[in-house]
Design an enzyme around this catalytic site. Structure first.
Site, PDB file in Angstrom:
ATOM      1  N   ASP A   1      47.744  33.917  51.359  1.00 20.89           N
ATOM      2  CA  ASP A   1      47.440  32.919  50.328  1.00 20.89           C
ATOM      3  C   ASP A   1      45.937  32.675  50.438  1.00 20.89           C
ATOM      4  O   ASP A   1      45.468  32.115  51.437  1.00 20.89           O
ATOM      5  CB  ASP A   1      48.250  31.645  50.613  1.00 20.89           C
TER       6      ASP A   1
ATOM      7  N   LYS B   1      36.359  30.768  37.003  1.00 22.52           N
ATOM      8  CA  LYS B   1      35.999  32.183  37.187  1.00 22.52           C
ATOM      9  C   LYS B   1      34.471  32.332  37.244  1.00 22.52           C
ATOM     10  O   LYS B   1      33.945  33.134  38.011  1.00 22.52           O
ATOM     11  CB  LYS B   1      36.590  33.041  36.065  1.00 22.52           C
TER      12      LYS B   1
ATOM     13  N   THR C   1      45.783  32.713  37.110  1.00 31.14           N
ATOM     14  CA  THR C   1      45.570  33.310  35.782  1.00 31.14           C
ATOM     15  C   THR C   1      46.307  32.552  34.672  1.00 31.14           C
ATOM     16  O   THR C   1      46.323  33.012  33.535  1.00 31.14           O
ATOM     17  CB  THR C   1      46.021  34.792  35.777  1.00 31.14           C
TER      18      THR C   1
ATOM     19  N   TYR D   1      39.953  27.360  33.328  1.00 29.59           N
ATOM     20  CA  TYR D   1      40.079  28.705  33.902  1.00 29.59           C
ATOM     21  C   TYR D   1      38.726  29.432  33.838  1.00 29.59           C
ATOM     22  O   TYR D   1      38.261  29.980  34.848  1.00 29.59           O
ATOM     23  CB  TYR D   1      41.155  29.478  33.128  1.00 29.59           C
TER      24      TYR D   1
ATOM     25  N   THR E   1      36.242  37.417  33.776  1.00 28.19           N
ATOM     26  CA  THR E   1      36.916  37.367  32.485  1.00 28.19           C
ATOM     27  C   THR E   1      35.971  37.181  31.301  1.00 28.19           C
ATOM     28  O   THR E   1      34.892  36.592  31.446  1.00 28.19           O
ATOM     29  CB  THR E   1      37.929  36.197  32.514  1.00 28.19           C
ATOM     30  N   ASP E   2      36.439  37.629  30.147  1.00 29.30           N
ATOM     31  CA  ASP E   2      35.746  37.354  28.882  1.00 29.30           C
ATOM     32  C   ASP E   2      35.736  35.855  28.571  1.00 29.30           C
ATOM     33  O   ASP E   2      34.931  35.392  27.769  1.00 29.30           O
ATOM     34  CB  ASP E   2      36.417  38.127  27.734  1.00 29.30           C
TER      35      ASP E   2
ATOM     36  N   TRP F   1      41.949  40.656  28.314  1.00 28.59           N
ATOM     37  CA  TRP F   1      43.248  40.912  27.697  1.00 28.59           C
ATOM     38  C   TRP F   1      44.020  42.009  28.440  1.00 28.59           C
ATOM     39  O   TRP F   1      44.420  43.024  27.861  1.00 28.59           O
ATOM     40  CB  TRP F   1      43.068  41.291  26.219  1.00 28.59           C
TER      41      TRP F   1
ATOM     42  N   GLY G   1      50.188  41.656  41.575  1.00 24.07           N
ATOM     43  CA  GLY G   1      49.829  41.255  40.212  1.00 24.07           C
ATOM     44  C   GLY G   1      49.686  42.493  39.347  1.00 24.07           C
ATOM     45  O   GLY G   1      49.800  43.621  39.836  1.00 24.07           O
ATOM     46  N   GLN G   2      49.424  42.303  38.057  1.00 27.03           N
ATOM     47  CA  GLN G   2      49.375  43.497  37.205  1.00 27.03           C
ATOM     48  C   GLN G   2      48.171  44.397  37.542  1.00 27.03           C
ATOM     49  O   GLN G   2      48.310  45.607  37.639  1.00 27.03           O
ATOM     50  CB  GLN G   2      49.462  43.185  35.717  1.00 27.03           C
TER      51      GLN G   2
HETATM   52  N1  LIG Z   1      45.305  38.799  32.648  1.00 21.59           N
HETATM   53  C1  LIG Z   1      44.228  38.897  31.880  1.00 21.59           C
HETATM   54  O1  LIG Z   1      44.330  39.018  30.654  1.00 21.59           O
HETATM   55  C2  LIG Z   1      42.861  38.893  32.500  1.00 21.59           C
HETATM   56  C3  LIG Z   1      41.744  38.974  31.653  1.00 21.59           C
HETATM   57  C4  LIG Z   1      40.483  38.982  32.226  1.00 21.59           C
HETATM   58  C5  LIG Z   1      40.330  38.912  33.592  1.00 21.59           C
HETATM   59  N2  LIG Z   1      41.423  38.814  34.379  1.00 21.59           N
HETATM   60  C6  LIG Z   1      41.229  38.728  35.838  1.00 21.59           C
HETATM   61  O2  LIG Z   1      41.741  39.904  36.427  1.00 21.59           O
HETATM   62  C7  LIG Z   1      42.285  39.620  37.718  1.00 21.59           C
HETATM   63  C8  LIG Z   1      43.717  40.123  37.814  1.00 21.59           C
HETATM   64  O3  LIG Z   1      44.491  39.481  36.822  1.00 21.59           O
HETATM   65  P1  LIG Z   1      46.015  39.887  36.557  1.00 21.59           P
HETATM   66  O4  LIG Z   1      46.198  39.883  35.095  1.00 21.59           O
HETATM   67  O5  LIG Z   1      46.378  41.075  37.359  1.00 21.59           O
HETATM   68  O6  LIG Z   1      46.743  38.596  37.125  1.00 21.59           O
HETATM   69  P2  LIG Z   1      48.241  38.403  37.604  1.00 21.59           P
HETATM   70  O7  LIG Z   1      49.117  39.499  37.129  1.00 21.59           O
HETATM   71  O8  LIG Z   1      48.568  36.985  37.275  1.00 21.59           O
HETATM   72  O9  LIG Z   1      48.092  38.571  39.175  1.00 21.59           O
HETATM   73  C9  LIG Z   1      47.430  37.617  39.944  1.00 21.59           C
HETATM   74  C10 LIG Z   1      47.909  37.793  41.358  1.00 21.59           C
HETATM   75  O10 LIG Z   1      47.279  36.803  42.159  1.00 21.59           O
HETATM   76  C11 LIG Z   1      48.271  36.264  42.998  1.00 21.59           C
HETATM   77  N3  LIG Z   1      47.905  34.928  43.436  1.00 21.59           N
HETATM   78  C12 LIG Z   1      47.907  33.770  42.740  1.00 21.59           C
HETATM   79  N4  LIG Z   1      47.553  32.761  43.538  1.00 21.59           N
HETATM   80  C13 LIG Z   1      47.333  33.292  44.772  1.00 21.59           C
HETATM   81  C14 LIG Z   1      46.950  32.764  46.011  1.00 21.59           C
HETATM   82  N5  LIG Z   1      46.715  31.459  46.175  1.00 21.59           N
HETATM   83  N6  LIG Z   1      46.803  33.610  47.057  1.00 21.59           N
HETATM   84  C15 LIG Z   1      47.039  34.927  46.920  1.00 21.59           C
HETATM   85  N7  LIG Z   1      47.422  35.498  45.768  1.00 21.59           N
HETATM   86  C16 LIG Z   1      47.565  34.674  44.702  1.00 21.59           C
HETATM   87  C17 LIG Z   1      49.541  36.257  42.183  1.00 21.59           C
HETATM   88  O11 LIG Z   1      50.650  36.145  43.043  1.00 21.59           O
HETATM   89  P3  LIG Z   1      51.970  35.372  42.546  1.00 21.59           P
HETATM   90  O12 LIG Z   1      52.514  36.207  41.430  1.00 21.59           O
HETATM   91  O13 LIG Z   1      52.825  35.347  43.760  1.00 21.59           O
HETATM   92  O14 LIG Z   1      51.513  34.038  42.064  1.00 21.59           O
HETATM   93  C18 LIG Z   1      49.418  37.631  41.523  1.00 21.59           C
HETATM   94  O15 LIG Z   1      49.889  38.642  42.387  1.00 21.59           O
HETATM   95  C19 LIG Z   1      42.124  38.104  37.900  1.00 21.59           C
HETATM   96  O16 LIG Z   1      40.935  37.859  38.601  1.00 21.59           O
HETATM   97  C20 LIG Z   1      41.989  37.583  36.486  1.00 21.59           C
HETATM   98  O17 LIG Z   1      41.263  36.370  36.444  1.00 21.59           O
HETATM   99  C21 LIG Z   1      42.693  38.809  33.872  1.00 21.59           C
END
Ligand SMILES: NC(=O)c1ccc[n+]([C@@H]2O[C@H](COP(=O)([O-])OP(=O)(O)OC[C@H]3O[C@@H](n4cnc5c(N)ncnc54)[C@H](OP(=O)(O)O)[C@@H]3O)[C@@H](O)[C@H]2O)c1
Length: 269
Positions: A39, A124, A61, A120, A96-97, A142, A14-15
């Site tokens: 998973d 969280k 996400t 969502y 998350t916010d 974000w 993931g990012q």
């Molecule tokens: N993105 C935002 O703006 C944001 C803001 C605040 C907080 N956050 C939090 O920050 C964290 C990282 O977010 P991110 O932006 O890096 O998200 P992301 O890019 O969507 O990455 C999430 C990762 O989780 C994996 N995943 C999803 N379902 C899964 C499962 N059942 N088992 C194992 N892996 C699984 C995805 O794999 P696949 O790609 O194969 O599905 C992906 O590698 C999360 O906890 C998110 O809630 C994100």
């Protein structure tokens, strides 16, 4: 915290997961696990190596998608966190916010009462409760980075194709570059556990952010400022979700404009 045995990263492609792997590889052994390798809706696989800490970056996400599939979102975000805790090692949980309702008009601090508006956000917040006081709970906002789908990459694509893009101007938050966040996570491991707010400095609306992306990347695309009501997406989002920390020694991140510059440089844009 000394990292003699290493760190395990869930959601490693993931990012944020990608940025964490990069950050920690410089110091210790990293065990990166993608969804294909674990998973998290299932119990931990057997035979995982011993590590000092789990950086739990795997999550559902898709904020809008969670409205239609609340049980699936909960299985990943809440059930997944339960499974991670079964490893019996300290955990960093990312939250998350969107746990806040956005009615406050000054930055949210750790002691503010959450009140999520979306499925969502609720999953969280439940994950935070499951992780409890023994985890580092890192609330951020974000996110953008060099992998996966994010606002910066979407705007770069749209800005190259169109003359104008409609972007929401009535939601304010703090864009956060995953490279900066990953470095702050390392700092947090030397600080007490519990909730921490960690997000890019300054704040803006999505429309301001889009304009800054086009300007910095040199794209000739106008931003049409619109409202969340006009866009009518399935999930409600907070109108204001700027995060700040009220805790001693909290890591501070560079301003979001610096995060954007670093992200664009990494993307080669
Ligand atoms: N993105 C935002 O703006 C944001 C803001 C605040 C907080 N956050 C939090 O920050 C964290 C990282 O977010 P991110 O932006 O890096 O998200 P992301 O890019 O969507 O990455 C999430 C990762 O989780 C994996 N995943 C999803 N379902 C899964 C499962 N059942 N088992 C194992 N892996 C699984 C995805 O794999 P696949 O790609 O194969 O599905 C992906 O590698 C999360 O906890 C998110 O809630 C994100």
């Amino acid at each position: 915290m000394e990292l003699s045995r290493g760190v395990l990263v869930t959601g490693a492609d993931g990012q944020l997961g990608s940025a964490l792997c990069e950050e920690f590889q410089a110091e210790t052994r990293v065990v990166p696990l993608t969804r294909a390798e674990w998973d998290v809706t299932l119990p931990p696989p057997t035979g995982l190596p011993e590590v000092d800490v789990v950086l739990h970056a795997a999550a559902w996400t898709d904020v809008d998608g969670a409205e239609a599939s609340p049980q699936d979102a909960a299985a990943v975000n809440v059930g997944g966190t339960q499974h991670v805790l079964e490893l019996g090692v300290p955990v960093v949980l990312f939250s998350t916010d969107y746990v806040f309702d956005g009615r406050k008009r000054e930055p949210y601090v750790e002691s503010d009462a959450p009140n999520p508006l979306s499925v969502y956000g609720r999953t969280k917040l439940q994950a935070e409760a499951v992780a409890g006081d023994d985890a580092w709970i890192v609330r951020t906002s974000w996110l953008h980075g060099w992998t996966g789908t994010n606002f910066v990459r979407t705007m770069l694509e749209l800005g190259a194709e169109r003359d104008e893009v409609a972007v929401v101007d009535d939601q304010r938050g703090s864009p956060t570059y995953v490279g900066h966040l990953a470095a702050a996570v390392r700092e947090l491991l030397d600080l007490p556990r519990g909730r921490w707010h960690v997000a890019g400095g300054g704040d803006c609306t999505w429309a301001d952010f889009a304009e800054a992306i086009f300007e910095t990347a040199g794209l000739d695309c106008r931003v049409k400022r619109t409202t969340a009501a006009e866009l009518d997406r399935p999930a409600q989002r907070p109108a204001y979700s700027v995060l700040r920390s009220e805790r001693n020694l909290a890591p501070t991140l560079p301003h979001w404009r610096e995060g954007l510059r670093d992200c664009l440089e990494r993307l080669g844009s």
